[in-house]
Design an enzyme around this catalytic site. Structure first.
Site: not given
Length: 377
Positions: A226-227, A255, A288-289, A317, A230
């Site tokens: 998911h990240d 990101h 996801h954000h 998360d 970054k």
């Protein structure tokens, strides 16, 4: 009439379809030669947890079993098959299966009378099992078994091919993370917890959202990415111990789009995709954000526009971010973290079914947290 391997393999390699759809196509071909097969199902083996879990199925009669897990070591018969590589024929299930496991009870409820079980291997390691079931007693003669072993091999090849593509994507992203020396948020324990929290939530909400086991497995496999974006964020922003200012916040929020760009480079697009179905992966990375009330980023999606897979990963998360050990913050207790999730549900930001799943499966969540913790052994 014997099955045509080339025709079957072609049907199983159609990248536009999910594995479930491809299995259903193969089942249709199988009925030309073995019309008594009413169900084909594949269970995957998780060696880390010694667990068999339902995965894909094609069911003509009865209710498909889903969201079911079972310790392989608890089944002497299946453990023996896994060790020997042999097949198992049950000509009369009612007489030969006396256990009261959930699967055994389900078999009897559906009225299946006979079955044929084949273990699957990938690189010498147990991959899972293929189960063929029939409403007829004694449906699996030696001739039928011979044909079904071929079908089993084709199913195993299709699953192995898809999972090899998944592993290559996961490995490519792991290397990218290491090259970028991103360490603070991407500990191995964090990624493992994220994956397993997400799977618990996905299983719990599957019936509510009409999701199948293949979808659940995709969420489990891809949630740890998911990240990934970054790795493109400068250290002075990514590793800043204090609160980000407005300009830094914009950089950090970038990101998400960077993550989508990275995934597109690794997975490919259009006819050159390395994964047959990468929609779940892209949705997790891109959304996801996002919050259900439109207050998230980068697109401010609202309500049903936020994909279910992203809602699941968002809850996992946030719970992990609050309860994990980090040098720049206090560890929240699980109860305090649940309170924060509830507050965000009340504010219209998080999916209530996903948060309810954390409440209802908290012992399982805490067991994962304990097993895959950040503290050195």
């Amino acid at each position: 009439m014997s099955p045509n391997p080339q025709r079957l393999l072609s049907g199983l390699s159609q990248h536009a379809d999910t594995l479930t759809q491809r299995l259903q196509t193969l089942h249709q071909h199988l009925l030309d030669t073995v019309p008594a097969v009413d169900r084909i199902a594949c269970a995957l083996y998780d060696a880390q947890e010694d667990t068999l879990k339902t995965f894909i199925n094609s069911t003509r009669a009865g209710r498909a079993i889903s969201g079911y897990e079972y310790k392989l070591s608890d089944s002497q018969a299946l453990s023996a098959l896994a060790r020997s590589g042999e097949f198992r024929v049950l000509d009369d299930i009612a007489q030969m299966v006396q256990s009261n496991t959930g699967h055994a009870q389900w078999l009897r409820e559906q009225g299946y009378r006979s079955s044929f079980t084949v273990p699957l291997y990938d690189g010498g390691q147990l991959q899972g099992f293929v189960f063929f079931d029939s409403l007829q007693t004694g449906a699996f003669s030696p001739e039928v078994q011979r044909d079904l072993v071929l079908y089993s091999n084709l199913i195993g090849m299709a699953i192995a091919s898809e999972f090899a593509a998944v592993r290559s994507v996961l490995e490519a992203t792991r290397v990218a993370r290491e090259l970028a020396e991103v360490r603070d948020f991407e500990t191995g324990a964090h990624l493992e917890r994220m994956a397993r929290y997400s799977r618990v939530i996905a299983l719990a909400v599957a019936l509510h959202f009409g999701l199948n086991d293949e979808f659940v497995e995709s969420v489990y496999l891809f949630s740890s990415l998911h990240d990934i974006g970054k790795i493109g964020i400068p250290d002075k922003v990514l590793l800043k111990p204090g609160k980000l200012d407005a300009a830094e916040r914009v950089v950090m929020e970038g990101h998400v789009d960077k993550g989508v760009q990275i995934i597109d480079r690794i997975v490919g697009t259009g006819a050159h995709q390395r994964l047959p179905d990468s929609t779940v992966l892209r949705n997790i990375v891109h959304c996801h954000h996002e919050y259900l009330d439109g207050s998230g980023y980068p697109r401010g999606l609202r309500g049903d526009a936020v994909p279910v897979e992203a809602r699941i990963v968002t809850v996992a998360d946030i719970f992990d971010a609050l309860t994990a050990l980090r040098p720049y913050k206090q560890v929240w207790t699980p109860q305090a973290a649940l309170g924060e999730l509830d507050r965000m549900v009340a504010a219209g930001q998080l999916d209530p079914a996903c948060v309810r799943a954390v409440h209802e499966h908290l012992p399982e969540i805490l067991a994962i947290r304990e097993r895959y913790n950040d503290e050195p052994a």
